[in-house]
Design an enzyme around this catalytic site. Structure first.
Site, PDB file in Angstrom:
ATOM      1  CD  GLN A  59       0.049   2.250   4.627  1.00 18.03           C
ATOM      2  OE1 GLN A  59      -1.118   2.369   5.001  1.00 18.03           O
ATOM      3  NE2 GLN A  59       0.438   2.631   3.438  1.00 18.03           N
ATOM      4  CG  PHE A  60       1.198   1.172  10.522  1.00 16.88           C
ATOM      5  CD1 PHE A  60       2.114   1.813  11.351  1.00 16.88           C
ATOM      6  CD2 PHE A  60       0.619   1.894   9.493  1.00 16.88           C
ATOM      7  CE1 PHE A  60       2.430   3.146  11.168  1.00 16.88           C
ATOM      8  CE2 PHE A  60       0.935   3.229   9.306  1.00 16.88           C
ATOM      9  CZ  PHE A  60       1.844   3.852  10.145  1.00 16.88           C
ATOM     10  CG  HIS A 116      -1.109   3.138  13.315  1.00 22.37           C
ATOM     11  ND1 HIS A 116      -2.457   3.000  13.460  1.00 22.37           N
ATOM     12  CD2 HIS A 116      -0.907   3.499  12.026  1.00 22.37           C
ATOM     13  CE1 HIS A 116      -3.055   3.282  12.306  1.00 22.37           C
ATOM     14  NE2 HIS A 116      -2.136   3.591  11.417  1.00 22.37           N
ATOM     15  CD  GLU A 165      -2.545  -1.581   2.440  1.00 19.77           C
ATOM     16  OE1 GLU A 165      -2.463  -0.825   3.424  1.00 19.77           O
ATOM     17  OE2 GLU A 165      -3.072  -2.715   2.496  1.00 19.77           O
ATOM     18  CD  GLU A 176      -4.056  -4.621   4.992  1.00 22.50           C
ATOM     19  OE1 GLU A 176      -5.210  -5.083   4.922  1.00 22.50           O
ATOM     20  OE2 GLU A 176      -3.808  -3.404   4.986  1.00 22.50           O
TER      21      GLU A 176
HETATM   22  C1  LIG Z   1      -6.164  -2.891   7.493  1.00 17.20           C
HETATM   23  C2  LIG Z   1      -5.442  -1.601   7.304  1.00 17.20           C
HETATM   24  N1  LIG Z   1      -4.509  -1.510   6.347  1.00 17.20           N
HETATM   25  C3  LIG Z   1      -3.841  -0.355   6.169  1.00 17.20           C
HETATM   26  C4  LIG Z   1      -4.110   0.725   6.960  1.00 17.20           C
HETATM   27  C5  LIG Z   1      -3.385   2.048   6.738  1.00 17.20           C
HETATM   28  N2  LIG Z   1      -4.337   2.976   6.122  1.00 17.20           N
HETATM   29  C6  LIG Z   1      -5.011   3.869   6.869  1.00 17.20           C
HETATM   30  S1  LIG Z   1      -6.123   4.694   5.978  1.00 17.20           S
HETATM   31  C7  LIG Z   1      -5.699   3.903   4.557  1.00 17.20           C
HETATM   32  C8  LIG Z   1      -6.404   4.238   3.276  1.00 17.20           C
HETATM   33  C9  LIG Z   1      -7.874   4.106   3.415  1.00 17.20           C
HETATM   34  O1  LIG Z   1      -8.493   4.592   2.291  1.00 17.20           O
HETATM   35  P1  LIG Z   1     -10.060   4.630   2.168  1.00 17.20           P
HETATM   36  O2  LIG Z   1     -10.643   3.340   2.625  1.00 17.20           O
HETATM   37  O3  LIG Z   1     -10.379   5.067   0.797  1.00 17.20           O
HETATM   38  O4  LIG Z   1     -10.529   5.727   3.215  1.00 17.20           O
HETATM   39  P2  LIG Z   1     -10.104   7.246   3.326  1.00 17.20           P
HETATM   40  O5  LIG Z   1      -8.864   7.275   4.156  1.00 17.20           O
HETATM   41  O6  LIG Z   1      -9.895   7.782   1.963  1.00 17.20           O
HETATM   42  O7  LIG Z   1     -11.222   7.896   4.049  1.00 17.20           O
HETATM   43  C10 LIG Z   1      -4.700   2.987   4.798  1.00 17.20           C
HETATM   44  C11 LIG Z   1      -4.091   2.133   3.768  1.00 17.20           C
HETATM   45  C12 LIG Z   1      -5.088   0.583   7.955  1.00 17.20           C
HETATM   46  N3  LIG Z   1      -5.425   1.582   8.783  1.00 17.20           N
HETATM   47  N4  LIG Z   1      -5.742  -0.586   8.090  1.00 17.20           N
END
Ligand SMILES: Cc1ncc(C[n+]2csc(CCOP(=O)(O)OP(=O)(O)O)c2C)c(N)n1
Lengths: 322, 357
Positions: free
Chosen positions: A82-83, A129, A30, A60
């Site tokens: 990512q974390f 995190h 990601e 993931e």
């Molecule tokens: C399971 C998971 N993977 C990765 C992350 C890191 N992360 C936080 S927000 C995000 C993107 C999310 O995008 P979206 O679902 O479109 O929501 P938005 O942030 O645009 O509101 C990621 C990859 C996470 N919080 N949880």
């Protein structure tokens, strides 16, 4: 030529070198491509290797599961999660397939995947995190679990991990990404499963890895005794010999980790010391660890994480026993 | 008949309030002037909180904060379509919806201060705390919607997530389970075009996100997510269907105008021309133009609202700061289990004693 690098740069330069060396290496995850990773540890790699560095959808289980298939075709996947907490979303693929593909195919198909992931607390991050689920990964047969504790160690260990024929979970201590620079040799391989004696000493052995090694070295500075500090570098496979040999010499041991105490790696290390060096012990093995609670959000995080004071107190208890 | 079409689907898209502030009279939801003002004020309150929070973060007072600037219509419009005893199951960017449902702003700030207090759910609030793992919470919303149905109640659960979340397996499972169990659940996917740096076209090859409902056998519909009236209308209809056990996936097309979180730098992955384009489609401005035209919002009312919001938020900041001063670290031991197991009690005692347990 050796260079002064931060850990995050050491990650990047190692990946760049491995992409250069082996055109089977594929880096994905990601935000790793266009943005260069949320910690910038893959910055610029997509520009240089557009056919082998990819952004991945937020999936993931997909990222981890893809690795089995990529590997089956002869590639070497090096995904980033990512974390660390979000490796839970891929844990079923990890435990059910990645770790077992070699056994299930009687050695004919392996999964030489290195899953890189930042872990641990101390950077005032969001909820979920800051986890260190290390013992959970070590508990899955078939995986190797590796912890760099400095930029040079990162280079040596990540190089070996990428070249290793088995799946490796590579746990990068988030709080060390940018905390200091160090000279990093150009060509550097540290064998997985070999501990490092960081400081030699005679009175007590302290075992610590990843971010906790730094805290331990801080603590040792204040302890009025000769402390032997060991960084196992991998918790699976664990270099039992280096630890037990040290304990045979010092008779006392403290194990430090920021993961919760119950079923943590300190328990396993204590058991191995019992098996191999019981008669040399002059005190019970001390554990300095996180607590059996969800890692609190950052307003309370300092109270959760072992710090130099708690480590020094643990060393004190080991020294004062008996 | 060796080959034939066996199923065909279409996805409908709705817009009530257009970009220039004019409406399709046939589609305008029947809202009283007070309700319209609530909608407006809810959006303004959230915008103001986000702006203040970003500044506080920049001054080092708050931790990582996920603003929802630009997404207010998608959230406030759908939240106000809910009944008081419906449930909200949010992700991490839902302050507009939470505020609209009555969460006091100081709790949102406490959460951003790294305090678990901000995630506390006082009794009967019909909300679950922010879900940090992307796409994990729609399953909980299906559980709520099904649980309410099993107990003979008609309350629904409305869950929010982003475009990125639709790539997670849990979201597919949730949509499918909702269909299987006739769960009283509405899924609001805010397609804000980006998952951190990842654009929609790198997230999915699907033409719409609403069509993700089709494979689950539930209804999917798209709405202009910057159109508060359109969102309200589509959400009201979806909630009524969900009360009858027919789950709906709404795709609200919108745009995250600010950074992903305060640790993010959008200039790395998007052009300012695109940002300018979306500034012109701002959901608050659009509703304001309409309310002006309709004679609901004069200058006096507008400044009254602004002053009220400023005062509320200033007070919330003070309150969050004060509570930060009183954080008790021992608190982390208290809620891991209903009753503290002996091991943990030993750790707790040692913690209290200042030594390592
Ligand atoms: C399971 C998971 N993977 C990765 C992350 C890191 N992360 C936080 S927000 C995000 C993107 C999310 O995008 P979206 O679902 O479109 O929501 P938005 O942030 O645009 O509101 C990621 C990859 C996470 N919080 N949880």
């Amino acid at each position: 030529m050796a260079e002064q690098l931060r850990m995050v740069e050491a990650v990047r330069e190692t990946l760049r070198a491995e992409l250069e060396r082996d055109d089977g290496v594929v880096v994905y995850g990601e935000d790793v491509g266009r943005a260069g990773g949320v910690f910038r540890s893959t910055q610029g790699l997509m520009d240089d290797y557009p056919d082998r560095v990819f952004d991945a959808p937020v999936a993931e289980a997909g990222i981890v599961g893809l690795g089995v298939g990529l590997a089956a075709t002869g590639l070497t996947p090096v995904p980033e999660i990512q974390f660390q907490s979000f490796l839970y979303q891929g844990f079923h693929q990890l435990a059910q397939h990645v770790a077992r593909i070699r056994s299930r195919t009687r050695g004919t198909v392996g999964c030489p995947m290195t899953i890189r992931t930042p872990y641990g607390g101390g950077i005032h991050a969001l909820e979920l995190h800051s986890e260190s689920f290390e013992a959970g990964f070590a508990h899955v047969p078939g995986l190797k679990v590796v912890f760099p504790s400095s930029p040079a160690e990162t280079k040596g260990l990540l190089t070996s991990a990428v070249r290793d024929p088995d799946p490796v979970v590579f746990m990068e201590p988030t709080r060390l990404y940018r905390s200091f620079r160090e000279e990093v040799p150009d060509e550097h391989e540290i064998p997985l499963g070999e501990a490092r004696v960081v400081d030699a000493g005679d009175d007590v052995t302290v075992v610590a890895w990843g971010s906790m090694l730094r805290e331990t070295l801080d603590a040792v500075g204040d302890v009025d005794a000769s402390v032997e500090v060991i960084d196992p570098r991998t918790i699976y496979p664990l270099d039992t010999e280096t630890i037990t040999e040290s304990v045979r010499k010092t008779g006392r041991c403290v194990v430090v980790h920021e993961a919760p105490r119950t079923s943590g790696m300190a328990g396993e290390i204590t058991a191995r010391i019992n098996e191999e060096a019981f008669l040399h012990l002059e005190a019970p093995v001390e554990r300095v660890t996180g607590y059996d609670v969800p890692v609190p959000m950052f307003a309370r995080e300092d109270a959760y994480l072992p710090d130099a004071d708690r480590i020094a107190a643990g060393i004190g208890r080991a020294l004062d026993f008996g | 008949m060796p080959r034939e079409d066996v199923a065909q689907f279409t996805i409908e898209s709705v817009q009530v309030l257009s970009e220039d502030g004019t409406v399709d009279e046939g589609l305008v939801p029947s809202l009283t002037d007070d309700q319209l003002l609530d909608l407006y004020e809810g959006m303004k309150r959230s915008r103001r909180l986000d702006e203040r929070a970003i500044l506080l973060q920049r001054r080092g007072e708050l931790g990582t904060y996920a603003p929802a600037i630009g997404q207010e219509a998608a959230q406030v419009g759908s939240a106000l379509a809910m009944a008081d005893d419906d449930w909200i199951v949010p992700s991490f960017r839902e302050s507009p919806a939470l505020l609209a449902r009555g969460t006091p702003p100081h709790r949102i700030l406490q959460y951003a201060l790294g305090m678990e207090e901000g995630a506390e759910i006082p009794g009967g609030e019909g909300a679950l705390p922010p879900a940090i793992p992307v796409g994990s919470q729609p399953l909980h919303a299906v559980g709520v919607g099904w649980g309410e149905a099993l107990q003979g109640r008609s309350n629904v659960a409305v869950t929010y997530f982003g475009d990125g979340a639709t790539s997670e397996g849990d979201v597919y499972e949730a949509l499918n389970l909702a269909g299987v169990y006739d769960a009283q659940t509405v899924f609001v996917c805010q397609n804000n075009r980006y998952a951190i740096s990842t654009r929609l076209e790198n997230q999915t090859n699907a033409e719409t996100l609403a069509q993700k409902a089709i494979a689950a056998g539930i209804e999917g519909i798209r709405v202009d997510g910057n159109d508060a009236l359109g969102v309200y209308r589509v959400a009201s209809e979806a909630i009524e269907r969900a009360r009858e056990g027919e789950p709906v996936l709404i795709e609200a097309l919108t745009y995250r105008r600010s950074m992903h979180t305060t640790s993010d730098d959008p200039s790395v992955y998007r052009e300012s021309a695109e940002e300018d384009e979306w500034e012109a489609r701002d959901p608050i401005v659009r509703l304001q133009v309409y309310l002006d035209d309709r004679g609901v919002l004069d200058e006096g009312t507008k400044s009254e609202i602004d002053e009220r919001i400023d005062a509320e938020i200033a007070e919330a900041i003070d309150r969050a700061r004060e509570s930060r001063e009183e954080v008790d670290p021992a608190d982390m031991f208290r809620y891991a289990y209903a009753e503290m197991p002996p091991e943990l009690e030993r750790q707790f005692d040692a913690f209290g004693g200042g030594a390592d347990g």
